[in-house]
Motif scaffolding. Structure first.
Motif, short mmCIF file in Angstrom:
data_model
loop_
_atom_site.label_atom_id
_atom_site.label_comp_id
_atom_site.label_asym_id
_atom_site.label_seq_id
_atom_site.Cartn_x
_atom_site.Cartn_y
_atom_site.Cartn_z
N ASN A 17 0.81 -1.23 0.00
CA ASN A 17 0.00 0.00 0.00
C ASN A 17 0.84 1.28 0.00
OD1 ASN A 17 -1.98 -1.82 2.35
ND2 ASN A 17 -2.30 -1.71 0.16
N LYS A 225 -6.81 4.11 1.81
CA LYS A 225 -7.72 3.53 0.79
C LYS A 225 -7.98 2.05 1.09
CE LYS A 225 -9.13 2.63 -3.67
NZ LYS A 225 -9.45 1.22 -3.58
N ARG A 226 -6.92 1.32 1.39
CA ARG A 226 -7.03 -0.12 1.68
C ARG A 226 -7.90 -0.35 2.92
NH1 ARG A 226 -7.62 -4.45 3.09
NH2 ARG A 226 -6.37 -6.36 2.93
N GLU A 229 -11.58 0.03 2.21
CA GLU A 229 -12.18 -1.08 1.46
C GLU A 229 -12.88 -2.05 2.41
OE1 GLU A 229 -9.02 -2.77 -0.86
OE2 GLU A 229 -8.79 -0.95 -2.09
N ARG A 232 -16.79 -0.86 3.26
CA ARG A 232 -17.67 -0.47 2.15
C ARG A 232 -19.14 -0.56 2.56
NH1 ARG A 232 -14.55 -2.99 -3.07
NH2 ARG A 232 -13.05 -1.28 -3.16
N HIS A 288 -8.37 8.56 -4.99
CA HIS A 288 -8.94 7.22 -4.90
C HIS A 288 -9.56 6.95 -3.53
CE1 HIS A 288 -6.35 5.78 -8.52
NE2 HIS A 288 -7.49 6.32 -8.90
N ILE A 289 -9.08 7.63 -2.49
CA ILE A 289 -9.72 7.51 -1.17
C ILE A 289 -11.13 8.12 -1.25
CG2 ILE A 289 -9.66 8.24 1.25
CD1 ILE A 289 -6.61 8.43 1.02
N GLU A 291 -12.95 8.48 -3.86
CA GLU A 291 -13.80 7.61 -4.70
C GLU A 291 -14.21 6.35 -3.93
OE1 GLU A 291 -11.37 7.29 -8.23
OE2 GLU A 291 -11.77 9.37 -8.79
N GLU A 292 -13.31 5.86 -3.07
CA GLU A 292 -13.64 4.68 -2.25
C GLU A 292 -14.82 4.98 -1.32
OE1 GLU A 292 -12.43 1.54 -2.33
OE2 GLU A 292 -13.88 1.07 -0.74
#
Lengths: 452, 89
Positions: A17, A225-226, A229, A232, A288-289, A291-292
């Protein structure tokens, strides 16, 4: 005893990551280097920096190896040159920039920050010389970074400097046009600048700092970001809690690195900057965070709220993990340095206006934005004025690092290389602000400056 | 000082023996071993005490990394503090 899961989690953060310590920055005071002869002054600063920074790179590499945590950059910040060079009898500080560049190369750091002036309320002689020297200084050096603070909540906005910086940015672009205006990537204009920020291009060693100080900037958007996930579909309380826990873990490692660097170099520890700093690498993006969290593409309605959650939760989680926190501390949104931001601009979801809104809640401001080469100096000044106003009124740091790339227009793209990344040219509103910028003078400090 | 050794790679006979021998020769004491095989891949985490070690952490890293490369294994040696500081308050 540590569990195998904990050990594997830490190593997964690093290996998969992109978790790293972004910078160890050694701040050095140059206040004892002043001299009326610029040659002697340059010699003084070269000797002081190379002596103080002699073991910086080696120390960083040793810590990196022993703990297995990548430390990407080792850097130096110095007292704003406009202050310490002021007593030189000269009309240009370009030789000073060259001395800084030579010192950076000798020590082996990739950037040196502090070709700076603090002019939020007005100019001194040294401030004027420094600002006029910026284009040539950035064109003739490789590693020198420059920053100007032209507004604060306490002092208001120096609109004369806002006007001048539009012209200086254009001139810097022109002098470095053979490198796609790379000089502008090393030049940042601030409101409410922090004096202990370890990140470039805005780092300098504030006048209230000690003789020398070690500050560390952490990073790790990929880790956040990970972690997200795993939650979600859950509500925002879960999102904020997850970010806080992750920021805590990231910052603890920054604290360890800072303490070790401080101990080994015999230099006091200053602050940890709790920033999520993206890179163009896959899996290292702040966009991307966002968007997550559920946005189709960064820039979609909801983006500012998502960034606000991220910025606030990073601070809350990181604050508990370090004994001293400072600098910019939050989430950076540099367009060309973030793969998700670049993609969002390319697909048309992220505009300059949306980025401006995001700067109300991010840790800094409009950062690494490539605009058409025919963008006028007055328009750039207008953009700077807007950012400075956001910072002044909201009592936060804002900044502008904008690159008007000569010969490029919307539809083209520009490649800066390395951590600076690449970017499509972003359209700018073409309605003029010339008469507004021509007024000059000072925008008075806001009512919230009267806090005493 | 304690260190954490992580070993990942294709499983084969003698990995534990090889690592243990290097540690014993250098007077590095093993405190804890956790090992399993996941999808044919060998995963091991060791916590070791280097108080009486004849070699520095850097030298041990070099030796184990080199030996690991010969056998197709990724062997990392890290100061334990990075894990402690992240997971323990």
């Amino acid at each position: 005893m540590l569990t195998i899961q904990e050990i594997l989690e830490t190593n997964r953060m690093i290996e998969q990551n992109n978790f790293d310590v972004r910078t160890i920055t050694l701040g050095i005071s140059l206040r004892d280097c002043c001299h009326s002869d610029i040659k002697i002054f340059c010699q003084n600063i070269y000797e002081k920096i190379t002596r103080a920074g002699e073991h910086l790179v080696r120390t960083g590499e040793d810590i990196e190896a022993e703990y297995g945590i990548p430390i990407i950059n080792k850097r130096i910040s110095v007292t704003p040159i406009a202050i310490v060079a002021e007593s030189c009898h000269t009309d240009t500080y370009v030789p000073v920039a060259q001395a800084l560049d030579a010192a950076a190369k000798t020590v082996g750091v990739n950037f040196i920050g502090g070709f700076s002036a603090l002019v939020e309320k007005g100019y001194t002689k040294g401030d004027r010389i420094l600002i006029q020297s910026i284009p040539e200084a950035l064109a003739q050096t490789e590693r020198v970074c420059s920053s100007i603070n032209l507004a604060s909540t306490k002092a208001g906005i120096n609109m004369d400097c806002v006007r001048e910086m539009g012209q200086i940015i254009k001139r810097t672009a022109e002098l470095t046009k053979d490198r796609d205006a790379l000089g502008c990537a090393k030049l940042v204009v601030f409101a409410n600048v922090p004096e202990d920020n370890p990140f470039m291009a805005g780092a300098f060693h504030g006048v209230g700092e000690a003789e020398k100080v070690i500050s560390v900037g952490v990073s790790g958007p990929g880790v956040v970001k990970r972690a997200l996930e795993e939650v979600r579909g859950q509500d925002f309380s879960a999102v904020a809690e997850t970010i806080k826990k992750t920021a805590f873990k990231i910052t603890r490692v920054g604290q360890l690195v800072a303490q070790e660097a401080s101990r080994r170099m015999g230099v006091p520890f200053g602050i940890i900057d709790l920033s999520l700093a993206p890179t163009p690498a896959v899996g290292d993006s702040v966009a991307h965070i966002l968007e997550e969290m559920g946005l189709e593409s960064c820039g979609a309605p909801g983006t500012t709220a998502a960034l606000a959650i991220l910025n606030d939760a990073v601070k809350k989680g990181g604050l508990m993990a370090s004994s001293h926190v400072g600098g910019l501390s939050g989430a950076f949104i540099p367009v060309s340095e973030d793969a998700g931001m670049i993609a969002a601009v390319e697909r048309g979801s992220l505009t300059l206006e949306k980025l401006e809104a995001m700067t109300c809640v991010c840790s800094v401001g409009l950062d690494m934005i490539a605009v058409p080469g025919d963008t006028s100096a007055a328009t750039i000044s207008g953009i700077i004025a807007d950012e400075a106003a956001i910072g002044m009124i909201n009592n936060k740091t804002t900044a502008v690092r904008i690159i008007p790339v000569p010969g490029k227009k919307v539809g083209d793209s520009v490649e800066f290389g390395g951590l600076l990344g690449y970017s499509p040219i972003i359209p700018v509103n073409t309605f003029k602000s010339d008469d507004f910028i021509a007024r000059g003078g000072r925008i008075p400090a806001p009512i919230r400056s009267l806090t005493n | 000082m304690k260190a954490v050794i992580t070993i990942v790679g294709q499983d084969r006979v003698g990995i534990v023996a090889m690592v243990s021998e290097i540690l014993a020769v250098n007077s590095v004491n093993i405190l804890n071993i956790n090992q399993n095989i996941l999808d044919g891949f060998f995963n091991m985490v060791m916590i070791v005490d280097m108080t009486s070690s004849k070699v520095s952490l850097k030298d041990l890293q070099q030796v184990l990394k080199g030996k690991g490369q010969e056998l197709g294994l990724d062997i990392k040696v890290q100061h334990e503090d990075i894990f402690q500081i992240m997971h323990r308050i």
